[in-house]
Design a protein around this motif. Structure first.
Motif, PDB file in Angstrom:
ATOM      1  N   ILE A 164       2.103   0.422 -15.200  1.00  0.00           N
ATOM      2  CA  ILE A 164       1.165  -0.591 -14.702  1.00  0.00           C
ATOM      3  C   ILE A 164       0.827  -0.336 -13.238  1.00  0.00           C
ATOM      4  N   VAL A 165       1.853  -0.058 -12.434  1.00  0.00           N
ATOM      5  CA  VAL A 165       1.623   0.189 -11.011  1.00  0.00           C
ATOM      6  C   VAL A 165       0.779   1.442 -10.818  1.00  0.00           C
ATOM      7  N   ASP A 166       1.068   2.496 -11.573  1.00  0.00           N
ATOM      8  CA  ASP A 166       0.278   3.725 -11.464  1.00  0.00           C
ATOM      9  C   ASP A 166      -1.184   3.465 -11.837  1.00  0.00           C
ATOM     10  N   TRP A 167      -1.421   2.663 -12.879  1.00  0.00           N
ATOM     11  CA  TRP A 167      -2.786   2.337 -13.285  1.00  0.00           C
ATOM     12  C   TRP A 167      -3.511   1.559 -12.193  1.00  0.00           C
ATOM     13  N   VAL A 168      -2.814   0.618 -11.585  1.00  0.00           N
ATOM     14  CA  VAL A 168      -3.424  -0.161 -10.493  1.00  0.00           C
ATOM     15  C   VAL A 168      -3.742   0.739  -9.310  1.00  0.00           C
ATOM     16  N   VAL A 169      -2.824   1.653  -8.988  1.00  0.00           N
ATOM     17  CA  VAL A 169      -3.048   2.564  -7.854  1.00  0.00           C
ATOM     18  C   VAL A 169      -4.264   3.442  -8.108  1.00  0.00           C
ATOM     19  N   VAL A 170      -4.387   3.964  -9.318  1.00  0.00           N
ATOM     20  CA  VAL A 170      -5.494   4.864  -9.640  1.00  0.00           C
ATOM     21  C   VAL A 170      -6.838   4.126  -9.626  1.00  0.00           C
ATOM     22  N   ASN A 171      -6.864   2.908 -10.157  1.00  0.00           N
ATOM     23  CA  ASN A 171      -8.135   2.214 -10.361  1.00  0.00           C
ATOM     24  C   ASN A 171      -8.513   1.232  -9.245  1.00  0.00           C
ATOM     25  N   PHE A 172      -7.529   0.713  -8.539  1.00  0.00           N
ATOM     26  CA  PHE A 172      -7.839  -0.356  -7.590  1.00  0.00           C
ATOM     27  C   PHE A 172      -7.310  -0.098  -6.178  1.00  0.00           C
ATOM     28  N   ARG A 173      -6.841   1.103  -5.898  1.00  0.00           N
ATOM     29  CA  ARG A 173      -6.328   1.359  -4.555  1.00  0.00           C
ATOM     30  C   ARG A 173      -7.407   1.202  -3.500  1.00  0.00           C
ATOM     31  N   MET A 221      -9.658  -1.033  -3.388  1.00  0.00           N
ATOM     32  CA  MET A 221      -9.784  -2.446  -3.044  1.00  0.00           C
ATOM     33  C   MET A 221      -8.712  -2.855  -2.042  1.00  0.00           C
ATOM     34  N   PHE A 222      -7.498  -2.359  -2.232  1.00  0.00           N
ATOM     35  CA  PHE A 222      -6.416  -2.680  -1.299  1.00  0.00           C
ATOM     36  C   PHE A 222      -6.646  -2.017   0.054  1.00  0.00           C
ATOM     37  N   GLN A 223      -7.288  -0.870   0.060  1.00  0.00           N
ATOM     38  CA  GLN A 223      -7.618  -0.235   1.327  1.00  0.00           C
ATOM     39  C   GLN A 223      -8.674  -1.034   2.086  1.00  0.00           C
ATOM     40  N   LEU A 224      -9.587  -1.687   1.350  1.00  0.00           N
ATOM     41  CA  LEU A 224     -10.560  -2.570   2.002  1.00  0.00           C
ATOM     42  C   LEU A 224      -9.874  -3.798   2.600  1.00  0.00           C
ATOM     43  N   ILE A 225      -8.877  -4.326   1.892  1.00  0.00           N
ATOM     44  CA  ILE A 225      -8.119  -5.460   2.416  1.00  0.00           C
ATOM     45  C   ILE A 225      -7.375  -5.046   3.688  1.00  0.00           C
ATOM     46  N   LEU A 283       8.747  -3.133  -1.981  1.00  0.00           N
ATOM     47  CA  LEU A 283       8.355  -2.260  -0.884  1.00  0.00           C
ATOM     48  C   LEU A 283       7.647  -1.017  -1.429  1.00  0.00           C
ATOM     49  N   VAL A 284       8.100  -0.524  -2.588  1.00  0.00           N
ATOM     50  CA  VAL A 284       7.529   0.697  -3.163  1.00  0.00           C
ATOM     51  C   VAL A 284       6.073   0.508  -3.592  1.00  0.00           C
ATOM     52  N   PRO A 285       5.742  -0.512  -4.438  1.00  0.00           N
ATOM     53  CA  PRO A 285       4.323  -0.670  -4.801  1.00  0.00           C
ATOM     54  C   PRO A 285       3.425  -0.993  -3.611  1.00  0.00           C
ATOM     55  N   VAL A 286       3.937  -1.715  -2.616  1.00  0.00           N
ATOM     56  CA  VAL A 286       3.121  -2.008  -1.428  1.00  0.00           C
ATOM     57  C   VAL A 286       2.784  -0.719  -0.700  1.00  0.00           C
ATOM     58  N   VAL A 287       3.742   0.185  -0.569  1.00  0.00           N
ATOM     59  CA  VAL A 287       3.480   1.471   0.082  1.00  0.00           C
ATOM     60  C   VAL A 287       2.497   2.302  -0.744  1.00  0.00           C
ATOM     61  N   MET A 288       2.627   2.252  -2.061  1.00  0.00           N
ATOM     62  CA  MET A 288       1.710   3.008  -2.919  1.00  0.00           C
ATOM     63  C   MET A 288       0.279   2.491  -2.800  1.00  0.00           C
ATOM     64  N   LEU A 289       0.123   1.187  -2.602  1.00  0.00           N
ATOM     65  CA  LEU A 289      -1.218   0.600  -2.546  1.00  0.00           C
ATOM     66  C   LEU A 289      -1.807   0.612  -1.141  1.00  0.00           C
ATOM     67  N   PHE A 290      -0.978   0.389  -0.125  1.00  0.00           N
ATOM     68  CA  PHE A 290      -1.480   0.250   1.244  1.00  0.00           C
ATOM     69  C   PHE A 290      -1.089   1.412   2.151  1.00  0.00           C
ATOM     70  N   GLY A 291      -0.185   2.281   1.706  1.00  0.00           N
ATOM     71  CA  GLY A 291       0.307   3.343   2.562  1.00  0.00           C
ATOM     72  C   GLY A 291       1.433   2.844   3.452  1.00  0.00           C
ATOM     73  N   GLY A 325       2.900   2.026   7.596  1.00  0.00           N
ATOM     74  CA  GLY A 325       2.406   1.556   8.877  1.00  0.00           C
ATOM     75  C   GLY A 325       2.502   0.053   9.020  1.00  0.00           C
ATOM     76  N   LYS A 326       1.754  -0.473   9.965  1.00  0.00           N
ATOM     77  CA  LYS A 326       1.874  -1.882  10.321  1.00  0.00           C
ATOM     78  C   LYS A 326       1.326  -2.807   9.236  1.00  0.00           C
ATOM     79  N   VAL A 327       0.191  -2.457   8.644  1.00  0.00           N
ATOM     80  CA  VAL A 327      -0.434  -3.350   7.663  1.00  0.00           C
ATOM     81  C   VAL A 327       0.455  -3.550   6.442  1.00  0.00           C
ATOM     82  N   PRO A 328       1.019  -2.501   5.841  1.00  0.00           N
ATOM     83  CA  PRO A 328       1.966  -2.752   4.754  1.00  0.00           C
ATOM     84  C   PRO A 328       3.149  -3.602   5.199  1.00  0.00           C
ATOM     85  N   GLY A 329       3.580  -3.438   6.462  1.00  0.00           N
ATOM     86  CA  GLY A 329       4.648  -4.286   6.971  1.00  0.00           C
ATOM     87  C   GLY A 329       4.250  -5.746   6.985  1.00  0.00           C
TER      88      GLY A 329
END
Length: 290
Positions: free
Chosen positions: A20-29, A31-35, A145-153, A155-159
């Protein structure tokens, strides 16, 4: 019972979650980068301002605020604590950490307050939100922490995102509790005087629930500070990074200085927000009349 006594995996829950997380990363990453963009801009602006502001001016503002809205004792305590932060040489790191906490708490207020109000006004929404809050409060921070890093990378924003997830549940719960604890007699009296649902919420329920809501804000601030060290694991600078480096190098002094900086800042924020959150005499008067 035979299956329960064996270590054989019956339900591949881990594989399902990973898929599920991999699917979200592939299809919606994207969107999270825009956030990530507006959060990064606000965070960088606040950090730049705090780093630019002279320490003497910042301390003076904190002391005057504490004197005005809290008490003289808390103002003196704030003066001593903030001065100690400068004397032990962690002022820059403290401002970096404070900017992260401020942005995370602002997110908690912007999202947590509406969810708490919605939960208080609808039992169905509360039934949906409650298990999510249970999961957010009990799930170890290292797990999400792992899915947040996968979606946002990193740095400070994932923190900020991780800190927000960890700190927002108490604010939602206490907002819900505070509004629901407003006496039925007070609500009925307001309805009898012709209050609309919007007027009931903003002029009766929220003012009477404000001490409880501010207690939720206080808890969100404290939990945000407690996440500083964990957030440093994904390259978030500040006091948490000092503690993390001290642990990695077995440098007790470095870790202790970073930890003491967190404690001093927590004391200031906790004492001020606790005092501001105490019910005023007028609120107690209206609560007694209700």
């Amino acid at each position: 019972w035979l299956f329960l006594n064996q270590s054989t995996e019956i339900i591949p829950l881990g594989d399902w979650i990973s898929a599920i997380v991999d699917w979200v990363v592939v299809n919606f990453r994207w969107m999270f980068q825009l956030i990530r963009v507006p959060i990064s801009q606000v965070l960088n602006a606040i950090e730049a301002f705090l780093q630019w502001l002279p320490p003497v001016v910042f301390i003076a503002v904190v002391v005057l605020f504490a004197w005005q809205f809290a008490s003289r004792k808390i103002a003196i305590l704030s003066l001593i604590s903030m001065t100690m932060i400068g004397l032990i040489g962690v002022w820059s790191e403290t401002m970096t950490t404070l900017s992260l906490v401020v942005v995370a708490v602002l997110l908690c207020v912007a999202i947590g307050l509406p969810l708490g109000v919605a939960s208080a006004r609808s039992s169905r929404i509360e039934a949906i939100v409650r298990p999510l809050l249970d999961a957010m409060q009990t799930l170890p921070a290292f797990v999400y922490l792992v899915p947040v890093v996968m979606l946002f990378g990193t740095g400070k924003v994932p923190g900020v995102i991780v800190t927000f997830i960890f700190a927002v549940p108490p604010l939602i719960r206490l907002t819900n509790i505070g509004i629901r604890q407003v006496s039925e007699e007070t609500v009925e009296a307001a309805l009898a005087f012709g209050s609309t649902p919007k007027q009931m919420l903003w002029e009766v329920q929220i003012p009477l629930a404000m001490p409880t809501i501010l207690a939720g804000v206080n808890q969100a601030i404290m939990l945000a500070l407690s996440m500083v060290v964990i957030a440093s694991l994904i390259a978030v600078e500040g006091l948490g990074q000092m503690v993390n480096r001290g642990i990695g190098r077995l440098d007790v002094g470095l870790a202790a200085v970073g930890g003491i900086g967190i404690v001093l800042m927590a004391i200031v924020l906790d004492r001020i927000t606790q005092t501001v959150g105490k019910p005023s005499d007028s609120n107690l008067h209206w609560r007694d009349r209700g």
